[in-house]
Design a protein around this motif. Structure first.
Motif, short mmCIF file in Angstrom:
data_model
loop_
_atom_site.label_atom_id
_atom_site.label_comp_id
_atom_site.label_asym_id
_atom_site.label_seq_id
_atom_site.Cartn_x
_atom_site.Cartn_y
_atom_site.Cartn_z
N ALA A 290 -122.64 -58.41 31.48
CA ALA A 290 -123.75 -57.86 32.27
C ALA A 290 -123.49 -58.07 33.76
O ALA A 290 -122.50 -58.69 34.17
CB ALA A 290 -125.05 -58.52 31.84
N ASP A 291 -124.39 -57.55 34.58
CA ASP A 291 -124.35 -57.75 36.04
C ASP A 291 -123.08 -57.19 36.67
O ASP A 291 -122.45 -57.83 37.52
CB ASP A 291 -124.50 -59.24 36.39
N LEU A 293 -121.68 -53.37 38.29
CA LEU A 293 -122.00 -51.99 38.62
C LEU A 293 -120.83 -51.39 39.40
O LEU A 293 -120.42 -51.93 40.42
CB LEU A 293 -123.27 -51.92 39.46
N ARG A 312 -121.35 -57.09 42.19
CA ARG A 312 -121.70 -58.25 41.36
C ARG A 312 -122.79 -59.04 42.08
O ARG A 312 -123.04 -58.83 43.27
CB ARG A 312 -120.47 -59.13 41.14
N ARG A 353 -115.12 -55.45 31.41
CA ARG A 353 -116.39 -56.05 31.02
C ARG A 353 -116.33 -56.65 29.61
O ARG A 353 -117.26 -57.34 29.20
CB ARG A 353 -117.51 -55.02 31.13
N GLN A 414 -127.98 -45.87 36.81
CA GLN A 414 -127.51 -47.11 37.43
C GLN A 414 -128.50 -47.69 38.43
O GLN A 414 -128.31 -48.81 38.91
CB GLN A 414 -126.18 -46.87 38.15
N GLU A 416 -131.68 -48.81 38.36
CA GLU A 416 -132.40 -50.04 38.02
C GLU A 416 -131.48 -51.25 38.10
O GLU A 416 -131.88 -52.31 38.61
CB GLU A 416 -132.99 -49.90 36.62
N GLU A 417 -130.25 -51.10 37.61
CA GLU A 417 -129.28 -52.20 37.68
C GLU A 417 -128.94 -52.53 39.13
O GLU A 417 -128.81 -53.70 39.50
CB GLU A 417 -128.02 -51.83 36.91
N ARG A 420 -131.71 -54.57 40.81
CA ARG A 420 -131.71 -55.95 40.33
C ARG A 420 -130.58 -56.77 40.94
O ARG A 420 -130.76 -57.93 41.33
CB ARG A 420 -131.60 -55.95 38.80
N LEU A 421 -129.37 -56.18 41.03
CA LEU A 421 -128.23 -56.91 41.58
C LEU A 421 -128.38 -57.16 43.08
O LEU A 421 -127.90 -58.17 43.60
CB LEU A 421 -126.93 -56.12 41.32
#
Length: 428
Positions: A290-291, A293, A312, A353, A414, A416-417, A420-421
């Motif tokens: 996870a985390d 992009l 990251r 990943r 992408q 929303e990710e 958050r990051l």
């Protein structure tokens, strides 16, 4: 053995034993050779013809019997040869005629087995009959799972009919419309019929060669629409076993396989090159890290360079667009001959990943940045320009007398990710 069989023994002497005496002296070894003749003939019959795999699967005991008794056959042949040479048996004696005939049959079977093995897999040197039969048995009788096995994840898939068949159909139709009338005018109906037959055969061949394939973390699986499935372990791929052409990719490992996918064959080859070697070869992770992009970005540092950003929680890395080959080499640690195309870079990052830990992922990205001449900024030395919304553009800047900016746009899936990051990044 064949050289010894061509060596003549000494001329007949007075008191040469009869055929029955020879058999008694050899203590059943002639019978062993004669029994092998029956087994060789039965297996040769099964391996002959176009449907040899079907015939062999219908009678698996024929192959097993040859393998099981081959050691006894070798011992019997050695003993017969030594006794014949020591006692000076004439070459025309029934026992020696029998072993010559059986040896010729065995040699013919050995050549046929190598031919069948070569149809399925790469063959180097001249393997013995036992070695070739053992490999052939494994390839013909192995069970192939069309679903992921435990500890395996499906990474990539394709359908060769999607592009190749459509292209064949298009070219055949154009050929029919353009060349058909010309052939009829110049050569009459016969030439037109031959041309149409060839174009129709081209379409049929496209159907027969089409199928689906998928790449997993451990193997490549091919399921043709007409025929049996084939699987190939990624670990078995040879050093130069990935051969890419305009028509598709040829893979050489424990099996020979040609994937005729003009649209995705190059990407498939790159992914196999990455997955068949450490650090991803031995990775057993089935869920992606996870985390992470990855998105297209532009770095402005006096010049403007296009590439890809890897975001990251604690850093962002920039990899120049046309340095994918160097990125691949940095990851696997060898000088791969495959050239990574610009648009294939995100697929390399996606595969990373599946590394076992965040530390392993970050270490690979760091090596890739160094090899590709990219950039890596920590969250403490860069600022996120939050003025522009994420859906419009992401802008990361380094303060100072010579500011630099990394900007790019992420897709809808992408966003929303990305929010958050970037939540913990220092704001401009």
């Amino acid at each position: 053995m064949s050289e010894r069989l061509r060596t003549e023994v000494s001329p007949a002497r007075v008191g040469v034993p009869s055929a029955e005496d020879m058999r008694r002296q050899l203590e059943g070894r002639v019978e062993v050779v004669e029994a092998s003749r029956e087994r060789y003939a039965a297996l040769e019959s099964l391996l002959s013809g176009t449907r040899w795999k079907r015939h062999l699967r219908a009678q698996p005991g024929a192959l097993e019997a040859v393998l099981r008794h081959e050691a006894a056959f070798d011992e019997a042949m050695e003993r017969i040869q030594r006794r014949a040479q020591a006692d000076g048996w004439p070459v025309q004696s029934p026992v020696l005629v029998t072993i010559r005939d059986v040896w010729m049959l065995r040699s013919r079977l050995e050549a046929l087995v190598r031919k069948r093995l070569d149809e399925l897999a790469p063959v180097s040197g001249a393997p013995s009959l036992v070695e070739a039969l053992s490999r052939l048995e494994k390839l013909v009788f192995e069970a192939i799972s069309l679903e992921p096995i435990p500890g395996e994840v499906r990474l990539f898939e394709g359908d060769t009919a999607d592009f190749a068949f459509a292209l064949r159909l298009y070219l055949s139709l154009i050929g029919t419309l353009v060349l058909g009338p010309l052939a009829n005018r110049w050569g009459g109906g016969l030439l037109a019929f031959v041309l149409l037959s060839l174009l129709f055969a081209n379409i049929v061949h496209g159907v027969l060669c089409s199928g689906k394939y998928w790449l997993t973390s451990k193997r490549l699986v091919w399921k043709p629409y007409t025929g049996e499935p084939v699987q190939l372990s990624l670990r078995s791929i040879m050093e130069e076993g990935l051969q890419v052409s305009i028509l598709g990719v040829r893979v050489l490992g424990e099996r020979k396989l040609f994937i005729q996918d003009m649209a995705q064959s190059h990407l498939l080859a790159v992914l196999m090159e990455l997955r068949r070697q450490p650090p991803l070869l031995d990775s057993v992770r089935t869920e992606r890290l996870a985390d992470v992009l990855c998105f297209e970005a532009t770095l402005q540092d006096g010049t403007s360079r296009r590439g890809y950003a890897v975001l990251r929680p604690g850093y962002v890395a920039f990899l120049p667009r046309h340095q994918g080959t160097e990125v691949l080499r940095a990851i696997i640690g060898t000088r791969s001959t495959l050239r990574v195309r610009a648009g294939e870079m995100p697929h390399l990052i996606e595969q990373l990943r599946y590394l076992p830990s965040e530390a392993a992922f970050d270490a690979c990205v760091e090596r890739a940045v160094a090899a590709a001449g990219g950039e890596r900024w920590s969250a403490w030395e860069a600022r996120y320009d939050a003025i522009a919304p994420v859906w419009k553009e992401i802008r990361l800047l380094t303060p100072g007398s010579s500011p630099r900016m990394l900007s790019g746009k992420v897709g809808w899936s992408q966003q929303e990710e990305a929010v958050r990051l970037l939540a913990d990044w220092p704001k401009r």
